[in-house]
Design an enzyme around this catalytic site. Structure first.
Site, PDB file in Angstrom:
ATOM      1  N   ASP A  52      28.357 -39.342 -19.357  1.00  0.00           N
ATOM      2  CA  ASP A  52      29.742 -39.491 -19.780  1.00  0.00           C
ATOM      3  C   ASP A  52      30.717 -38.790 -18.845  1.00  0.00           C
ATOM      4  O   ASP A  52      31.899 -38.703 -19.149  1.00  0.00           O
ATOM      5  CB  ASP A  52      29.912 -38.917 -21.191  1.00  0.00           C
ATOM      6  CG  ASP A  52      29.004 -39.602 -22.182  1.00  0.00           C
ATOM      7  OD1 ASP A  52      28.750 -40.799 -21.987  1.00  0.00           O
ATOM      8  OD2 ASP A  52      28.549 -38.947 -23.132  1.00  0.00           O
ATOM      9  N   CYS A 106       3.070   2.333   2.927  1.00  0.00           N
ATOM     10  CA  CYS A 106       4.373   1.706   3.169  1.00  0.00           C
ATOM     11  C   CYS A 106       5.514   2.628   2.738  1.00  0.00           C
ATOM     12  O   CYS A 106       6.618   2.562   3.274  1.00  0.00           O
ATOM     13  CB  CYS A 106       4.503   0.406   2.381  1.00  0.00           C
ATOM     14  SG  CYS A 106       3.182  -0.737   2.708  1.00  0.00           S
ATOM     15  N   CYS A 114       0.831  -1.193   0.000  1.00  0.00           N
ATOM     16  CA  CYS A 114       0.000   0.000   0.000  1.00  0.00           C
ATOM     17  C   CYS A 114       0.865   1.241   0.000  1.00  0.00           C
ATOM     18  O   CYS A 114       2.046   1.189   0.335  1.00  0.00           O
ATOM     19  CB  CYS A 114      -0.888   0.015   1.240  1.00  0.00           C
ATOM     20  SG  CYS A 114       0.101  -0.054   2.738  1.00  0.00           S
ATOM     21  N   ASP A 169      30.816 -40.108 -28.439  1.00  0.00           N
ATOM     22  CA  ASP A 169      29.707 -40.959 -28.053  1.00  0.00           C
ATOM     23  C   ASP A 169      28.720 -40.917 -29.219  1.00  0.00           C
ATOM     24  O   ASP A 169      28.557 -39.870 -29.836  1.00  0.00           O
ATOM     25  CB  ASP A 169      29.099 -40.384 -26.776  1.00  0.00           C
ATOM     26  CG  ASP A 169      27.899 -41.177 -26.335  1.00  0.00           C
ATOM     27  OD1 ASP A 169      28.020 -42.402 -26.298  1.00  0.00           O
ATOM     28  OD2 ASP A 169      26.859 -40.561 -26.042  1.00  0.00           O
ATOM     29  N   ASP A 202      27.598 -36.126 -23.482  1.00  0.00           N
ATOM     30  CA  ASP A 202      26.488 -35.277 -23.063  1.00  0.00           C
ATOM     31  C   ASP A 202      26.705 -34.652 -21.691  1.00  0.00           C
ATOM     32  O   ASP A 202      25.916 -33.856 -21.230  1.00  0.00           O
ATOM     33  CB  ASP A 202      25.173 -36.070 -23.072  1.00  0.00           C
ATOM     34  CG  ASP A 202      25.227 -37.255 -22.111  1.00  0.00           C
ATOM     35  OD1 ASP A 202      26.172 -37.320 -21.316  1.00  0.00           O
ATOM     36  OD2 ASP A 202      24.333 -38.102 -22.176  1.00  0.00           O
TER      37      ASP A 202
END
Lengths: 748, 118
Positions: free
Chosen positions: A637, A22, A19, A434, A633
């Site tokens: 691995d 504040c 508000c 891979d 990856d």
């Protein structure tokens, strides 16, 4: 990681301020903190601007004591960079001014010496004239050269020495000798009554010029990082209910909804919640093809929205974004040192005191063995030795090239983590790959449809996909994904059954469908003989044949395989051209591995390898004397990546959080690997040129300066020439490193 | 002449002793948790910092030297490098992993210091 202890203006983001009342409370709390001059809150943006000399933490504490949460808005990378450029610019101008002052005095004196050729003290008017020139030189030394003397004195007190020490000693010696000659000429034999004021002024001018040009050239070495920083958008369009407001990107918080229109950059990382578009991610990944984005896809800061409007939810902001992490990684790696530079570093540590000793010894040699006027020769040679020696060129050789090389790699979507990885990548002899996800796309797809008669392939695919839509088998994914790629809309399935190890059955649009292997067909009395030849051919090519029957009649066989990435073959060609041996590892069966190896002309491969055994294969190759780069990856691995001399992780998209890899390839393509190796080779080559150049320069320059050529050819370098040589030797190193900016990877 | 030679050789010895036989005088002991290191005039002040294994400390660098070579500090053996913007405090919290001497320097090894961990 870094924080500012005190600045004049700081901005805090406030959470929990619901508000307008504040505002007063927060401002009051902040105004009570010692050192705060003013605190002003912008309620709409939930931010407070605080002026005053105060630590950020005190401000955050004060706001929290008042019952709210606060976060400091950090200075953005682009602001930091702009500040650095401004500081460099100021420094450049100051050096140029120093140069102008020093040369304004030095050049006329040198011209006088060259044209009239008489810089000796023989008459009283000349003495007075040179006395005045000496005082002017002192003024130049004080104004344009003060930083050399201050730094020299400071380091001397700390038992340290640097380039400034050499400049200060060299110019100081020349000036002091000349002044003694002017004040007490009777101390010297007639031929030795020579003054060298012009040398002091010229050297100060030239070295200031060299430094200024070096500042300029250094600025260019960080071009890559500048470009990355430049990707950051300044503002973000926040969606709040029906309203949309533009706010500074630093104020965006996690969870906010952000709208991005075509042609705009993504301001923070997030996940699409609405709309679809294609994005250009090449600036981060090096991948030139635009990427399609639909709801629940991730968006990355700095990438460019091309076609549609999307609304996304911010997931990472500030220094957590992928872009900020990339910038952080690149910056860190740019400051790393490969071991090739270690020798130069060790030498640099002993360099300056050694040069000082050589200067003294050289002066002694001239005094003892030199021709008359030996005192003048001794002073000239000592000064020249001090001035020509350039520890900077040696010290700069490695870091400048690394800076440019690592930046260049980042442009190609290659993140090199440390200096050692850069150096070792250049020396690799074997690449271990891979198969799944590295050579291939990692996701099975339908690679062919063979219908019995002229049934429409798309209709066959549509029905098969409708049947498989509920299954979770990888082969089912392949069928469904292929149908989606073709833009087919699927029907509902009923009475669905999955038969383990055989396939699936179900009812779609009133037809009983069967999809699976030969056994499934046999058990349901479906004849497969008509397509058996196609099925056998497919199996021989390492593709999986899947039969499809409608209402008890065989209609087609699908070929399913994990297809090669489109550019794998070309990338492997490049690697072979670069002289690398290729080895493939895969957990797949030997037939599939052999078929892939055949297609890619890979002669050495190992099939049916357990993920945990991969590192042993790497070790074996290393035992054979190979330097192995492993590509994987980054998850399964990890041990093999760690065992390899250099581990390359293929990150799809911008997943850079792969600690096990030395190098991260941000796009899926193996061209990134070839780029990484080529950039590292070019960088290491550049470092070697720099190191060799700097060594030769110093090793050859210093004896010449000391006068070893004099007995043979009568040549003794002038201190002014030495000053020019020194100023330009470090500039040469930086410029040579800058040549790397124009490096282009080999043809794709 | 012999006097000149003697003086010259004495000077050579003095150079070796001053630069290699002596340690930098200013050291800081990190009893407190933070050490502020000024980067100016060609030297880190203090240039020798003592720390204890496993005891975290904060290094605050303030660079006041405009020369570009001062803009990065590299800690060998700690996998750490910091960019130092001009006239700003850059804080880095470290926990020395094991005993030893960790040299830190600028890129060109002109600025030099040591972190001695016991």
């Amino acid at each position: 990681m870094t924080e500012k202890a005190s600045v004049n203006e700081q901005i805090l983001l406030i959470e929990g301020a619901g508000c307008a009342s504040c505002v007063g409370k927060i401002e009051k709390a902040l105004n009570h903190v010692a050192g705060v001059e003013q605190a002003a809150m912008n309620f709409a943006q939930r931010s407070v601007t605080v002026t005053g000399d105060v630590a950020a933490q005190h401000l955050v504490d004060a706001v929290e004591a008042a019952g709210y949460r606060a976060k400091l808005v950090e200075q953005s990378e682009s602001e930091l960079f702009a500040e650095k450029e401004k500081a460099d610019q100021l420094y450049y101008r100051r050096l140029m001014k120093n140069m102008a002052i020093a040369l304004a005095l030095g050049v006329p004196m040198m011209v006088y010496g060259m044209v009239i050729g008489d810089m000796s003290i023989d008459t009283t008017p000349k003495r007075v004239g040179w006395f005045i020139a000496g005082l002017l030189t002192l003024a130049v030394m004080y104004t344009a050269g003060r930083h050399f003397y201050l730094s020299a004195w400071n380091t001397l007190r700390h038992h340290n020495a640097n380039m400034d020490t050499l400049v200060a000693l060299g110019t100081g010696t020349a000036w002091l000798y000349s002044m003694v000659v002017v004040l007490m000429p009777d101390l010297f034999p007639a031929q030795a009554r020579h003054v060298y004021f012009e040398a002091s002024a010229m050297i100060i001018g030239l070295i200031n010029l060299g430094l200024a040009l070096e500042v300029r050239a250094r600025g260019r070495t960080s071009e890559a990082i500048k470009r990355l920083i430049g990707l950051q958008a300044k503002t973000a369009r926040i969606v709040k209910g029906d309203d949309e407001i533009d706010i500074p990107v630093e104020h965006v918080q996690v969870g906010m909804l952000v709208r991005v229109r075509p042609g705009e950059k993504i301001p923070v990382d997030g996940v699409v919640v609405e709309g679809k578009s294609t994005l250009d991610e090449s600036m981060l990944t090096g991948e030139p093809m635009p990427v399609a984005k639909t709801p629940s896809d991730e968006l990355y800061t700095g990438t460019l929205n091309k076609s549609g409007t999307v609304v996304f939810k911010a997931s990472r902001v500030g220094k957590d974004t992928a872009l900020a992490q990339i910038i952080g990684l690149v910056k860190k790696a740019q400051n790393a040192k490969p071991s090739i530079g270690r020798l130069a570093d060790t030498i640099s540590g002993y360099f300056v005191p050694t040069i000082m000793m050589i200067a003294v010894l050289s002066a002694l040699a001239w005094l003892n063995f030199g021709p008359e006027p030996s005192v003048a020769f001794a002073v000239v040679s000592a000064t020249t030795v001090l001035i020509i020696a350039c520890p900077c060129a040696l010290g700069l050789a490695t870091p400048m090239s690394v800076m440019v090389g690592v930046g260049k790699a980042a442009e190609a979507g290659v993140l090199i983590r440390n200096g050692e990885a850069l150096q070792t990548s250049s020396k690799l002899t074997t690449i271990v790959l891979d198969k799944t996800g590295t050579l291939t796309q990692g996701q099975p797809r339908i690679t062919g449809i063979y219908p019995v008669d002229d049934l429409a392939k798309s209709e066959v695919l549509r029905l098969a996909a409708s049947l498989e839509a509920g299954s979770e088998h990888p082969l089912a994914d392949a069928v469904v994904a292929s149908a989606k790629d073709a833009g087919l809309s699927l029907s509902n399935v009923s009475d669905f059954h999955a038969v383990l190890g055989q396939g699936v059955s179900g009812v779609v649009e009133g037809h009983r469908l069967l999809l699976g292997n030969k056994r499934l067909m046999a058990e349901n009395q479906v004849e497969t003989e008509t397509l058996q030849r196609e099925a056998d051919d497919l199996a021989a090519q390492a593709q999986t044949p899947v039969f499809f029957a409608i209402d008890g009649n065989l209609v087609a066989v699908f070929a399913i395989a994990d297809p090669l990435k489109s550019d794998t073959l070309a990338a492997l060609e490049r690697l072979r051209r670069d002289g690398l041996k290729i080895v493939m590892l895969t957990g797949d069966n030997t037939a599939t591995a052999a078929a892939i190896a055949e297609k890619l002309s890979i002669s050495e491969f190992y099939a049916e390898v357990q993920p945990s055994d991969k590192s042993q294969y790497v070790q074996q190759l290393q035992a054979q004397g190979e330097r192995v780069g492993m590509v994987g990856d980054g998850i399964n691995d990890a041990p093999a990546l760690a065992q390899a001399d250099v581990g390359f992780a293929i990150g799809t998209g911008t997943d850079i959080a792969m600690e096990s890899a030395d190098v991260t390839l941000m796009r899926g393509s193996l061209h990134g690997l070839a780029d990484a190796i080529e950039v590292s080779r070019a960088t290491l080559g550049n470092i070697k040129q720099n190191l060799v150049g700097a060594f030769i320069y110093n090793v050859a320059g210093i004896p010449i300066a000391a006068g070893v050529l004099y007995p043979i050819s009568g040549i003794l370098l002038s201190p002014v020439v030495a000053g020019a040589a020194m100023a330009f030797s470090s500039l040469t190193v930086v410029s040579n490193a800058n040549r790397l900016r124009f490096f282009k990877p080999s043809n794709r | 002449m012999w006097l000149v030679n003697l003086l010259g050789l004495g000077l050579v010895a003095l150079i070796a002793w001053w630069f290699w036989g002596q340690r930098a005088p200013e050291t800081a002991i990190s009893k407190e948790e933070a050490v502020t290191i000024k980067v100016a005039g060609g030297v880190y002040t203090p240039s020798v910092i003592h720390a204890r294994v496993g005891q975290p400390l904060t290094l605050n660098f303030i660079r006041e030297d405009q020369a570009p070579c001062a803009e990065v500090v590299i800690f060998e053996g700690l996998d750490l490098s910091l960019g130092l913007p001009l006239n700003e405090t850059v804080s880095q919290r470290i926990t020395p992993p094991e005993a030893g001497t960790y040299p830190f320097s600028c890129q060109m090894q002109m600025y030099r210091g040591q972190l001695i961990v016991t």
